[in-house]
Enzyme design. Sequence first.
Site, PDB file in Angstrom:
ATOM      1  N   GLU A 208       0.870  -1.173   0.000  1.00  0.00           N
ATOM      2  CA  GLU A 208       0.000   0.000   0.000  1.00  0.00           C
ATOM      3  C   GLU A 208       0.905   1.221   0.000  1.00  0.00           C
ATOM      4  O   GLU A 208       1.471   1.591   1.035  1.00  0.00           O
ATOM      5  CB  GLU A 208      -0.891  -0.013   1.244  1.00  0.00           C
ATOM      6  CG  GLU A 208      -1.880  -1.154   1.276  1.00  0.00           C
ATOM      7  CD  GLU A 208      -3.163  -0.828   0.524  1.00  0.00           C
ATOM      8  OE1 GLU A 208      -3.571   0.346   0.535  1.00  0.00           O
ATOM      9  OE2 GLU A 208      -3.740  -1.756  -0.080  1.00  0.00           O
ATOM     10  N   CYS A 243      -1.614   9.219   2.395  1.00  0.00           N
ATOM     11  CA  CYS A 243      -1.370   8.669   1.065  1.00  0.00           C
ATOM     12  C   CYS A 243      -2.454   9.060   0.062  1.00  0.00           C
ATOM     13  O   CYS A 243      -2.211   9.074  -1.144  1.00  0.00           O
ATOM     14  CB  CYS A 243      -1.240   7.160   1.124  1.00  0.00           C
ATOM     15  SG  CYS A 243      -2.588   6.389   2.035  1.00  0.00           S
TER      16      CYS A 243
END
Lengths: 478, 488
Positions: A208, A243
């Site tokens: 991720e 993110c």
Amino acid sequence: MAEETVRELRASFAAGRTRSAEWRAEQLKGLIRMIDEKEAEISAALHEDLAKPHMESYLHEISLTKSSCKFALNGLKNWMKPEKIPASITTFPSSAKIVPEPLGVVLIISAWNYPFILSIDPVIGAIAAGNAVVLKPSEIAPATSSLLANLLPEYVDNSCIKVVEGGVPETTALLEQRWDKIFYTGNGTVARIVMAAAAKHLTPVALELGGKSPVVVDSNVDLHVAVKRIVVGKWGCNNGQACIAPDYIITTKSFAPELVASLKRVLVRFYGEDPLQSADLSRIVNSKQFTRLQDLIEEKRVADKIVYGGEADEEQLKIAPTLLLDVPQDSAIMTGEIFGPLLPIVTVEKIEESFDLINAKPKPLAAYLFTKNKKLQEKFVANVPAGGMLVNDTVLHLTNPYMPFGGVGDSGMGCYHGKFGFDCFSHKKGVLIRGFGGEANARYPPYTTEKQKILRGLINGSFIALILALLGFPREKH
Amino acid sequence: MGTTKAADGAGALLDLGETVRELREAYEGGRTRSVAWRQAQLRGLLRLLQEKEAEAFQALRTDLGKHHAEAYRDEVGLLIKSTNGALRQLGKWMTPEKVWVPLIAFPATAQVVPEPLGVVLVFSCWNVPLGLSLEPLIGAIAAGNAVALKPSELSPCTSRFLADNIGRYMDSSAVKVVQGGPEVGEQLMEHRWDKVLFTGSPRIARAVMAAASRHLTPVALELGGKCPCIFDAMGSARVLQISVNRIIAGKWSSCAGQACIAIDYVLVEERFAPILIKVLKSTLKRFFQETDHMARIVNKRHFERLSNLLEDRSVAPSVLHGGSMDAKNLYIEPTILLNPPLDSAIMTEEIFGPLLPIITVKKIEDSIAFVKAMPKPLAIYAFTRDAALRRRIVDETSSGSVTFNDAVVQYAIDGLPFGGVGQSGFGQYHGKYSFEMFSHKKAVMKRGYLVELTLRYPPWDESKVTLMRYLYRFNYFAFVLSFLGLRR
């Protein structure tokens, strides 16, 4: 030490401790209790590590993790059920199903910016799937790391779920072991190291990562609402250190002035005239990141493009929300992921040009579009690859447990949240049970022409071929 | 990036960098995205398989001595079935899936949209050279990618067959065949791909994954392992015979045992070993009256590897049947061994050949512990009518898949995902799983401007937190009351 830890977990897993639905439910309930009872401690650790506002801690970490746990608890029995597959004429009579099973012993490496949820969320999926787990929280968020190391043994089965703290040496030692899956949240550089280490043992990985999440703002919008959503998605998420935080904006040359004016207004509304004093903004996590961000805006061709903000307090590690207009595409701030409170606004002639701009860069974890124009929305979805997309809002999609959350290309591989977390840590085992009723001599040598005809029919799912085969054609000559 | 040369079907030199660049351009240009393009490719593939069937059979016979019945059953026939299946289901696979949205986000819609990964690389293997090349190709194309296919140089005729024909029947700007050996494979891996599927050995798989990590390229690895066959008491003679037929089909009729899902070894209770061996021998005699009906060993290296397995001093005495080898024709007779030492190479490495060790156990349940002590295989087989044993095998062992009362046929079932776990690999395909293997499932959420939850926004205070608590518990009633100020 890493070797011992893995050995212990392998023994626990082999003994079958993690397999029953009861055990998995117990662990999930333990996590829920932990969140309920220790909310204040968790919030305090997040504040210590990141000066994270209490509201953000609650909204983005604590409550989300708890609902994630509950979602898994509720879905567990269904997720564990085998999935029946329709019978096939080719192998009649037979029954087939897909049985999910745990991969075994998994390693979860978490990140510093959402240190609580990015640790526990993957653990939820791993536990729901019946694995034994090692969690390695980020050492860059030390208060949360040590809180997790202290709390988890009190609330979950320590023989199957362990926290290993530490930095590079400890992580390297862990990566040398053989795992059944490695789940890593973080940056591309370390991700490459993780995947290369996994390659030695043929261990599957989920990565991720991040990227530059673009926000395309069309003129056909409810501007005030759009800007509020952009602002809270950027600075309301760990002050841009997320993110999926909007990284940069693309809008038309003609609309830019209005957009910038609205952004400024909303920023003042939310964070006051002196944002460095606002309690609603996280600080920058450490001086290394602080310096990196300062370097971005001090770059020569960039510094004069600041249209708002730019203030910083090195001692407090705080940087104010900063807007920049029309920085050069090849500047550092436009090539790497910003991960901070700086928001460049890039302009194009026509809004459709924004898609090419986005596609010229590595695929981002999230892409955002603000427009009421349905055709533009459709073009965006069809032509811009990204981990996930949101139209007319930011960040929210990660709160929907029915949507897979993960990247593509440079923003990562694999996904989780909800059932996807369960699937991430499972192997879907095909199980076929045949009977002895239908025996097709056509399968076996010696291969004669008649046999081949029937075989062709069977493979193509022909009912007639099946009947013939079942009736024993062709008759064996002995 | 230096230019590298590889040989194509016509013998001319190809620039690998150029190949990759062309594929990238074809993909970025958007041609692979439309349903029409994908359907056209699949139909082209179908025509290829139908019109060039004879040539395909010839290539497989030359490369492996495969009888065309086996070639049809295991490769060509299955590929036609898969292609038709993909054509039929393409629309469904491409359709975004609507997803539930929590009320808090009202008004909003959410869906999961499949999109192609981009430019993908498929490494095939020599033992099912057509199937392991084209089955992944079907998925990659159905998913809208541009594809580079690298067949194995150890099956050169099939490799050439593919290089000659793919370009003729499909869009050669977006679907390319790259021939060559390991050096070509290495050079291909220096480029950036959006996904790599590798079928082959663990040793090379490690190198492929390590190379992929440099570009953060996701990979799928289809490896093998020692696929055990647990043989329980069978009851009637008829059932025994059928079981033996199927074991033979799952070993010697599967490319002479050179298949990742072929039965590697058999576990049987001591007292039933004699009857099993007796029926195996007599059935082998009936099935393989001509050597023509079993594939040969692919090349000298593997032939020597297999003869070494047999000639191992500790193993040779356990050979019960067969054992004769014809080095000139690369033919090894179907061979049965009884209880070779467990630490011998034949019991520690994947055999991948026509040698079948039979290991006896005291009780059939002991097989479970035996299998668990080995690395996870691609398939576990068990012939049994005992439901309790079946359940234990499914629950206590781990493998790519489990098949009861037959072998290898699971490969033909579209609805079952095909792939390994642990040392047998990761990533699954066949049917819709092929489409998914080469797709990214993009989460797409759309909101409106109608309803604004101002408590999302700073400045934040305790009352806002309280409201959010209610919302997050989906306690909308309390939320409304609190929002209206009617609740503390």
